[in-house]
Design a protein around this motif. Structure first.
Motif, PDB file in Angstrom:
ATOM      1  N   THR A 196       1.589   8.306  54.111  1.00  0.00           N
ATOM      2  CA  THR A 196       2.788   7.606  52.719  1.00  0.00           C
ATOM      3  C   THR A 196       2.347   6.867  52.890  1.00  0.00           C
ATOM      4  OG1 THR A 196       4.290   8.458  54.347  1.00  0.00           O
ATOM      5  CG2 THR A 196       3.828   9.976  53.027  1.00  0.00           C
ATOM      6  N   LEU A 197       1.383   5.951  53.528  1.00  0.00           N
ATOM      7  CA  LEU A 197       1.394   4.276  54.033  1.00  0.00           C
ATOM      8  C   LEU A 197       1.732   4.058  52.930  1.00  0.00           C
ATOM      9  CD1 LEU A 197       0.845   2.446  56.635  1.00  0.00           C
ATOM     10  CD2 LEU A 197      -1.269   2.207  55.752  1.00  0.00           C
ATOM     11  N   THR A 198       2.046   2.403  52.239  1.00  0.00           N
ATOM     12  CA  THR A 198       2.110   1.900  51.232  1.00  0.00           C
ATOM     13  C   THR A 198       1.418   0.252  51.710  1.00  0.00           C
ATOM     14  OG1 THR A 198       4.118   0.864  51.392  1.00  0.00           O
ATOM     15  CG2 THR A 198       3.670   2.737  50.268  1.00  0.00           C
ATOM     16  N   ASP A 199       1.054  -0.647  50.668  1.00  0.00           N
ATOM     17  CA  ASP A 199       0.369  -1.321  50.853  1.00  0.00           C
ATOM     18  C   ASP A 199       1.615  -2.454  51.700  1.00  0.00           C
ATOM     19  OD1 ASP A 199      -2.024  -0.623  50.470  1.00  0.00           O
ATOM     20  OD2 ASP A 199      -1.918  -2.258  48.661  1.00  0.00           O
ATOM     21  N   ASP A 200       2.312  -2.585  50.964  1.00  0.00           N
ATOM     22  CA  ASP A 200       3.822  -3.295  51.851  1.00  0.00           C
ATOM     23  C   ASP A 200       4.298  -2.753  53.071  1.00  0.00           C
ATOM     24  OD1 ASP A 200       4.185  -4.205  49.133  1.00  0.00           O
ATOM     25  OD2 ASP A 200       5.327  -3.354  48.388  1.00  0.00           O
ATOM     26  N   ASP A 201       4.170  -1.400  53.317  1.00  0.00           N
ATOM     27  CA  ASP A 201       4.120  -1.365  55.028  1.00  0.00           C
ATOM     28  C   ASP A 201       3.225  -1.728  55.735  1.00  0.00           C
ATOM     29  OD1 ASP A 201       6.250   0.670  53.805  1.00  0.00           O
ATOM     30  OD2 ASP A 201       5.053   1.856  53.601  1.00  0.00           O
ATOM     31  N   LEU A 202       2.207  -2.555  55.341  1.00  0.00           N
ATOM     32  CA  LEU A 202       1.024  -2.957  55.905  1.00  0.00           C
ATOM     33  C   LEU A 202       1.792  -4.540  56.395  1.00  0.00           C
ATOM     34  CD1 LEU A 202      -2.056  -1.393  54.943  1.00  0.00           C
ATOM     35  CD2 LEU A 202      -0.861  -0.691  56.886  1.00  0.00           C
ATOM     36  N   THR A 203       2.726  -4.667  55.050  1.00  0.00           N
ATOM     37  CA  THR A 203       2.589  -6.425  55.664  1.00  0.00           C
ATOM     38  C   THR A 203       3.898  -6.966  56.775  1.00  0.00           C
ATOM     39  OG1 THR A 203       4.623  -6.256  53.381  1.00  0.00           O
ATOM     40  CG2 THR A 203       1.816  -6.374  53.329  1.00  0.00           C
ATOM     41  N   GLY A 204       4.737  -5.613  57.098  1.00  0.00           N
ATOM     42  CA  GLY A 204       5.819  -5.785  58.290  1.00  0.00           C
ATOM     43  C   GLY A 204       5.667  -5.800  59.496  1.00  0.00           C
ATOM     44  N   SER A 205       6.383  -6.065  60.134  1.00  0.00           N
ATOM     45  CA  SER A 205       6.450  -6.614  61.269  1.00  0.00           C
ATOM     46  C   SER A 205       7.439  -5.413  62.590  1.00  0.00           C
ATOM     47  CB  SER A 205       6.144  -7.359  61.814  1.00  0.00           C
ATOM     48  OG  SER A 205       7.613  -7.986  61.917  1.00  0.00           O
TER      49      SER A 205
END
Length: 246
Positions: A189-198
């Motif tokens: 369920t990982l999204t590209d937006d998730d990867l930009t977070g911290s």
């Protein structure tokens, strides 16, 4: 041992073995390096005017394209890399099942045994996925194994770390499978937006760093899985070399 900012001249370091060391801002001038083995992360490592890090990365990717996929640019890249890593571990585990239990507890040159490696990978996923990314303050299991140079954490944290434990392969695999499932389900369920977070974890325990990029936390697991598969494969080859000759 702390040697920060030390200055050494006319020293003989022949035969020295250094493990778990941080070499930041280090200069080696007028040295003679021969028969030297380095296993670790390289960043801006300049040898005789040449940054060798990119050269090493290019060669490792040439040898194994999966190595070049360990820093995925997007969520789909994470899913693709993880699927390949899981398959490699599945194949190696099937090979391990056919070996005597003593072989799976054996150490080569002081490195972790196969079963210790499985335990460590459980620790890595618990640390960087379940605690750091998902927010479980204490996701560890008694058989999880941190790295050998881990600090002496406070007793109240209840951190695992018994290197002398000797679980069976199936016991080690039970915890291992649960962590693999957790990673696979998270990436599904990982999204590209998730990867930009911290994320920041302040609860007692480890890791507890501010502003950890989600991308970095998940990438750490990929690298741990890939490298320890390489080490485990190498050591099983060493342990079974005599059997092949027979």
């Amino acid at each position: 041992m702390q040697l920060n900012d030390a200055r050494m001249t006319r020293v003989n370091l022949s035969g020295v073995e250094i493990r778990g060391a941080a070499l930041y801002g280090t200069r080696l001038v007028g040295v003679e390096l021969s028969d030297v083995v380095i296993e670790g992360d390289l960043g801006n490592v300049v040898v005789n005017g040449v940054d060798i890090g990119p050269l090493v990365d290019a060669e490792l990717t040439r040898r194994d394209p999966l190595y070049g996929e360990l820093n995925p640019p997007d969520a789909e890249g994470f899913r693709r890399a993880w699927a390949q890593i899981e398959q490699r571990w599945a194949d190696l585990t099937e090979r391990a099942r056919a070996l005597p239990e003593e072989t799976l507890h054996a150490n080569v040159d002081g490195e972790w045994s196969f079963i210790q490696t499985l335990r460590h990978l459980g620790f890595a996923t618990a640390a960087w996925l379940q605690r750091t990314v998902q927010g479980d303050p204490n996701p560890y299991r008694p058989l999880d194994l941190p790295w050998d140079e881990a600090p002496d954490w406070p007793a109240e944290w209840n951190m695992p770390g018994d290197r002398t434990a000797r679980p069976t392969l199936e016991e080690a695999l039970a915890g291992r499978a649960a962590r693999q499932d957790a990673m696979r389900e998270h990436l599904a369920t990982l999204t590209d937006d998730d990867l930009t977070g911290s994320v920041t974890r302040e609860e007692p325990g480890w890791p507890a760093y501010p502003d950890v990029p989600v991308h970095l936390a998940l990438q750490t697991i990929l690298v741990e899985e890939y490298q320890h598969h390489r080490f485990a494969t190498r050591d099983l080859e060493t342990l079974t070399a005599g059997e092949k000759e027979d």
